[in-house]
Design a protein around this motif. Structure first.
Motif, PDB file in Angstrom:
ATOM      1  N   ASP A  24       4.997  -0.995   0.583  1.00 32.98           N
ATOM      2  CA  ASP A  24       3.246   0.020   0.487  1.00 32.98           C
ATOM      3  C   ASP A  24       3.285   1.081  -0.213  1.00 32.98           C
ATOM      4  O   ASP A  24       2.115   0.941  -0.885  1.00 32.98           O
ATOM      5  CB  ASP A  24       3.143  -0.333   1.935  1.00 32.98           C
ATOM      6  CG  ASP A  24       2.980  -1.096   2.963  1.00 32.98           C
ATOM      7  OD1 ASP A  24       2.732  -2.065   2.124  1.00 32.98           O
ATOM      8  OD2 ASP A  24       3.228  -1.504   4.366  1.00 32.98           O
ATOM      9  N   GLU A  52      -3.383   2.849   4.769  1.00 37.00           N
ATOM     10  CA  GLU A  52      -5.234   2.890   4.710  1.00 37.00           C
ATOM     11  C   GLU A  52      -4.952   4.195   5.316  1.00 37.00           C
ATOM     12  O   GLU A  52      -5.336   4.721   4.434  1.00 37.00           O
ATOM     13  CB  GLU A  52      -5.621   2.021   5.513  1.00 37.00           C
ATOM     14  CG  GLU A  52      -6.819   2.398   5.552  1.00 37.00           C
ATOM     15  CD  GLU A  52      -7.745   1.153   6.754  1.00 37.00           C
ATOM     16  OE1 GLU A  52      -9.227   1.450   6.742  1.00 37.00           O
ATOM     17  OE2 GLU A  52      -7.181   0.514   7.386  1.00 37.00           O
ATOM     18  N   SER A 102      -3.692   6.184   2.470  1.00 36.51           N
ATOM     19  CA  SER A 102      -4.734   6.871   1.794  1.00 36.51           C
ATOM     20  C   SER A 102      -5.457   6.813   1.830  1.00 36.51           C
ATOM     21  O   SER A 102      -5.905   7.913   0.355  1.00 36.51           O
ATOM     22  CB  SER A 102      -4.798   4.785   1.118  1.00 36.51           C
ATOM     23  OG  SER A 102      -5.695   4.771  -0.364  1.00 36.51           O
ATOM     24  N   HIS A 154       0.825   1.162  -3.821  1.00 37.56           N
ATOM     25  CA  HIS A 154      -0.119   1.580  -3.957  1.00 37.56           C
ATOM     26  C   HIS A 154      -0.167   2.495  -4.545  1.00 37.56           C
ATOM     27  O   HIS A 154      -0.675   2.800  -5.276  1.00 37.56           O
ATOM     28  CB  HIS A 154      -0.735   2.093  -2.605  1.00 37.56           C
ATOM     29  CG  HIS A 154      -1.752   2.256  -2.439  1.00 37.56           C
ATOM     30  ND1 HIS A 154      -2.870   2.569  -2.010  1.00 37.56           N
ATOM     31  CD2 HIS A 154      -1.892   4.119  -1.683  1.00 37.56           C
ATOM     32  CE1 HIS A 154      -3.802   2.960  -1.842  1.00 37.56           C
ATOM     33  NE2 HIS A 154      -3.497   4.424  -1.921  1.00 37.56           N
TER      34      HIS A 154
END
Length: 276
Positions: free
Chosen positions: A123, A76, A79, A127
């Motif tokens: 991940d 998170e 990102s 993503h």
């Protein structure tokens, strides 16, 4: 030094474990190709030192992100920190090794190690793979290891994790082809990085001289540009992996690891390094 095309892999590249070793060398070679860099690791000062140097010498921009990839909110945070950038290349390089007798190692350290060596790759691939697929071009390079081709006693979790990365990358190489995205797994043998010394190896007494990071990275970028699924840098490493039976490799590497870990007081605590 390998140069790659901005049109396919630019304008921005993410490199995890960028503060030293293979990750640092990826930064240097990509900057020489003119790519702007997102440098990710836990040591912010080292990232800024490297980024400032490359900005000055190569004329690129950089963004340094202090991040523990084992944290629950790591993806998170990454990102959010890159949402405004057009990422064309992801180098998932950060890794760790905890050498020692499996049952003597700290269980929580093993779990953290697993998150870094396995989940972080998953991940990033999921993503940023979605972003690359939407672009219809770009690249994903996962750094595994020749240890992933067989089990390694006294490095059991590390070898198993690298086997996961190898299998994941081989599969994604096929899936992402139809989207125009290159996927390559780079599987180095012993390479001259801080991980060698931190894991207890004495480079001067190893059976073969560790590969220079410059050659390792240059071969990796060439493989990525050619969209090869898996690349083992170094002719001798490729021949050894191809010719040595898995059972013999397990026995041979296990004997080596036993010697490295024998008598080390750190076995009960484990070693966690953020770069390869």
């Amino acid at each position: 030094m390998r140069r790659i095309t901005l049109n396919t892999f630019g304008p921005w590249a993410i490199i995890t474990g960028a503060s030293s070793g293979i990750g640092e060398e990826f930064a240097r070679q990509l900057a020489a190709s003119g790519l702007h860099l997102v440098l990710v690791a836990r040591r912010l000062q080292a990232l800024n030192t490297l980024g400032s140097e490359l900005a000055r010498t190569c004329g690129i921009s950089y963004r340094a992100i202090e991040l523990d990839l084992t944290a629950d909110d790591a993806l998170e945070k990454l990102s959010d920190a890159t949402r405004d950038l057009n990422i064309g290349l992801v180098i998932s390089n950060a890794g760790a090794m905890i050498p020692g007798d499996f049952l003597s190692l700290d269980y929580q350290a093993l779990r953290r190690d697993l998150r870094l060596n396995v989940q972080a790759h998953l991940d990033l691939a999921y993503h940023f793979g979605s972003h690359l697929a939407q672009r219809g071009r770009g690249g994903l390079l996962l750094v595994a290891s020749t240890t992933g081709f067989q089990g390694i006693p006294f490095a059991a979790e590390y070898a198993a994790a690298k086997a996961y990365v190898l299998s994941l990358g081989e599969a994604l190489h096929v899936e992402f082809q139809r989207m125009g995205v290159h996927v390559t797994v780079l599987s180095p043998g012993a390479t001259d990085t801080p991980l060698i010394a931190a894991s207890g190896f004495d480079a001067s007494t190893m059976p073969m001289k560790p590969m220079a990071t410059r050659q390792c990275v240059s071969e990796g970028l060439a493989a990525l540009a050619a969209n090869r699924a898996v690349h083992i840098p170094g002719y001798f490493n490729r021949m050894l992996t191809a010719l040595l039976p898995r059972s013999l490799a397990t026995s041979m590497y296990g004997s080596m690891m036993r010697q490295v870990t024998a008598g080390r007081s750190v076995l009960s605590k484990g070693i966690l390094q953020e770069t390869q």
